[in-house]
Design an enzyme around this catalytic site. Structure first.
Site, PDB file in Angstrom:
ATOM      1  N   SER A 100       1.049  -0.971   0.337  1.00 38.03           N
ATOM      2  CA  SER A 100      -0.091  -0.452   0.071  1.00 38.03           C
ATOM      3  C   SER A 100       0.741   0.583   0.133  1.00 38.03           C
ATOM      4  O   SER A 100       0.493   2.024  -0.046  1.00 38.03           O
ATOM      5  CB  SER A 100      -0.267  -0.240   1.186  1.00 38.03           C
ATOM      6  OG  SER A 100      -2.335  -0.637   1.192  1.00 38.03           O
ATOM      7  N   PHE A 169     -10.501 -12.908  -2.982  1.00 34.25           N
ATOM      8  CA  PHE A 169      -9.777 -13.995  -2.880  1.00 34.25           C
ATOM      9  C   PHE A 169     -11.007 -14.235  -1.374  1.00 34.25           C
ATOM     10  O   PHE A 169     -11.318 -14.682  -0.416  1.00 34.25           O
ATOM     11  CB  PHE A 169      -9.099 -14.054  -1.868  1.00 34.25           C
ATOM     12  CG  PHE A 169      -8.097 -13.288  -2.688  1.00 34.25           C
ATOM     13  CD1 PHE A 169      -7.101 -14.204  -3.437  1.00 34.25           C
ATOM     14  CD2 PHE A 169      -7.287 -12.404  -2.236  1.00 34.25           C
ATOM     15  CE1 PHE A 169      -5.795 -13.215  -4.116  1.00 34.25           C
ATOM     16  CE2 PHE A 169      -6.529 -11.528  -3.398  1.00 34.25           C
ATOM     17  CZ  PHE A 169      -5.674 -12.216  -4.186  1.00 34.25           C
TER      18      PHE A 169
END
Length: 465
Positions: A100, A169
Site C-alpha cells: 500500500s 479471495f
C-alpha cells in the site's frame, strides 16, 4: 478459528503504527495541515541500528532490511535469511513488494492532474468514470451513490466503498487460504476489482468521519487517472512520479516474477499456512494502483524526500495531501490519514509522514520527517506471523512486533528515551514495556493481504458486524 474475524473488519495497508501523544505535545491533531514540527537533528547510531535490526531477526522474523537517513548521513543494513531453505542471506538493496505504499505514488499522480486542472478533488467520481456507477439489479442506487463520492473521498478513505479483497479471495470467508494459491497466476482487471468493491457492503455514508480504509478507493483513483491522461495508470506513474523522483529500482511488475535481487516472501496467515509458504512469485494485478509497486528501501527514502520537499507536487498540493481526517483501521483504532499519506507522531520528535504496506509474504514501512531530513524505510519477508488464541478471538503477543517498533523508534527518534536501548536489551521485559509505552496501540495489521485489527499484544480481534 474464523478467518473472517481477521479479514473482515478492516481490509487495508499492514502495520499502521499508532501512538498516543501527550496533550502538552505540539504535534497537531487530526484534521490539521502541514504546519508541524520536523523531527529534531541527531546523528545516526549505527551500532544501535544494527542491534535493533538484528533483534527483529532474533525475535523470529526471517529477514528484515532497513535504510535510515539523517541529513547527509545514511545507514543501510540487513539481518537474517532471504531463503530459509538454502540459507541465502538478505542484503541491503533487495527489491521488495511494497504493497500500500503504492497509494502514495497514485495520490501524487492524481495531485499532478489536479494541478493541471484535469481533476478536481471535490468533483464527483461520476464526472470521470460514470460507467462504473450504472444502476443494476443488485444496486439500483449506484449512480446516486457515485454522485455523492468525490475524488477527495477516494484519496482519504471517506468514500465508505467496501474493500474488494474478500471478493477477490473468496476462500477466506470459509476459513481457507486456498484462493491465495489458486490466484497466483491469475490476471484480474482494475474494473473487476472495483466491481467487487462496489458489491461489498458499504461501510458508511460518503464523506462521513471516521473514514474506513479500502483498497477499492485507490483502484478507482487509478481508473480516473487513466481517463484524464489517456494512458495506463502504471505508465503515467512510472514516467511522471517514479522517473521524476529519480528512482532506479522502482517499478510496476509486468509479470509475476520480480526482476533483480530479492528475498523469498513467506506468508503464515496466523498459522493456517504451516510452514509459511513463499509468495514472491505472484501476479500482482489484484493489487493494481492500490499496492502493486516493487521498490527498495533506499528508493522509498528518496521518493518521500522528493515528495515532502516539493520535488513532485507544488506547495498547495502537498498541503492538501497532509490535511488529515480520522480513518478506522481496526476496532476503536484510527489514524490521521491525508491523501495517500498518514501521520506518525513520536513524542518529542514531532510528526512523520509516510505509509506502510503489506501483501502476501512482504511487509514494508516508510516514514519521513516534514523537512525530509530524518527517514526510515524497512522491509521484511514474513507476514501474519502472529498466532490466535485457542478461541480464535485474539492475537497472541509476538516479540517481532516489539522489535519492529523498537527499530522504527531508534531510526526516527533516537533521542527518545527507550531504556537500555540495545539489541540484546530488546529481549528483556523492560524494553518490551518501553515499546508499549511509546506506541501503546501497537501494530494494527490492515494490510492489502488480509485485514483486520490491531496486532498489538492483548488487543482483541473483533468480528465484522
Amino acid at each position: 478459528m474464523r478467518i473472517t474475524h481477521l479479514a473482515g473488519t478492516a481490509l487495508g495497508t499492514t502495520l499502521l503504527l499508532l501512538t498516543a501523544v501527550p496533550a502538552a505535545s505540539a504535534v497537531p491533531a487530526a484534521g490539521s495541515t502541514a504546519g508541524s514540527k520536523a523531527p529534531g537533528p541527531g546523528r545516526l547510531d549505527r551500532a544501535e541500528l544494527r542491534g535493533t535490526l538484528a533483534a527483529i531477526h532474533e525475535a523470529g522474523m526471517y529477514g528484515p532490511y532497513s535504510s535510515v537517513r539523517c541529513g547527509r548521513e545514511r545507514w543501510t543494513g540487513a539481518a537474517g535469511l532471504a531463503d530459509v531453505d538454502t540459507g541465502r542471506k538478505v542484503t541491503p538493496g533487495m527489491r521488495h513488494r511494497v504493497g500500500s505504499i503504492s497509494k502514495t505514488f497514485t495520490a501524487v499522480a492524481v495531485m499532478q492532474q489536479v494541478e493541471r486542472g484535469r481533476i478536481r478533488l471535490d468533483a464527483p467520481v461520476t464526472r470521470y468514470v460514470p460507467e462504473l456507477f450504472r444502476g443494476t439489479g443488485t444496486d439500483a442506487n449506484a449512480r446516486e451513490r457515485g454522485d455523492a463520492i468525490t475524488v477527495r473521498m477516494l484519496l482519504n478513505h471517506t468514500s465508505h466503498i467496501g474493500d474488494y479483497v474478500l471478493g477477490a479471495f473468496p476462500s477466506l470467508k470459509q476459513n481457507s487460504t486456498s484462493s491465495l494459491d489458486e490466484g497466483r497466476f491469475r490476471s484480474i482487471s482494475p474494473r473487476e476489482l472495483v466491481r467487487l468493491g462496489l458489491a461489498a457492503d458499504a461501510t458508511g455514508t460518503p464523506g462521513a468521519q471516521p473514514g474506513s480504509y479500502s483498497n477499492t478507493n485507490y483502484v478507482l483513483a487509478g481508473l480516473i487517472l487513466e481517463k484524464v491522461t489517456g494512458q495506463k495508470a502504471s505508465a503515467y506513474i512510472t514516467r511522471h512520479v517514479i522517473d521524476r523522483a529519480g528512482l532506479h529500482h522502482t517499478s510496476f511488475p509486468r509479470t509475476p516474477y520480480i526482476k533483480g535481487p530479492h528475498a523469498r516472501m513467506y506468508e503464515s496467515f496466523y498459522g493456517l499456512i504451516d510452514p509459511p509458504r513463499d509468495y514472491s512469485v505472484y501476479d500482482m494485478s489484484w493489487a493494481s494502483t492500490a499496492g502493486a509497486i516493487i521498490s527498495t528501501t533506499d528508493d522509498l527514502n528518496r521518493f518521500y524526500r522528493e515528495l515532502l520537499t516539493g520535488g513532485l507536487v507544488g506547495r498547495a498540493s502537498l498541503a492538501e495531501m497532509r490535511r488529515t481526517v480520522p480513518v478506522l483501521v481496526g476496532p476503536e483504532a484510527t489514524i490521521d490519514y491525508g491523501l495517500g499519506v498518514y501521520a506518525l507522531d513520536l513524542p518529542g520528535c514531532g510528526r512523520f509522514w509516510g505509509h506502510d504496506g503489506g501483501v502476501f509474504g512482504a511487509g514494508t514501512i516508510s516514514f519521513t520527517g516534514a523537512d525530509g531530513k530524518r527517514q526510515l524505510s524497512m522491509g521484511y519477508n514474513l507476514m501474519k506471523y502472529q498466532r490466535l488464541n485457542e478461541e480464535g478471538t485474539e492475537l497472541e503477543p509476538s516479540p517481532i512486533d516489539e522489535a519492529l517498533i523498537m527499530h522504527l523508534v531508534k531510526g526516527l527518534c533516537p533521542s527518545l528515551d527507550t531504556g537500555p536501548g540495545s539489541g540484546a536489551a530488546l529481549k528483556s521485559g523492560i524494553a518490551a514495556a518501553d515499546a508499549r509505552r511509546l506506541l501503546p496501540d501497537g501494530l494494527p495489521d490492515v494490510g492489502l493481504s488480509t485485514g483486520t485489527g490491531p496486532l498489538a499484544p492483548n488487543r482483541p480481534v473483533a468480528p465484522k458486524p
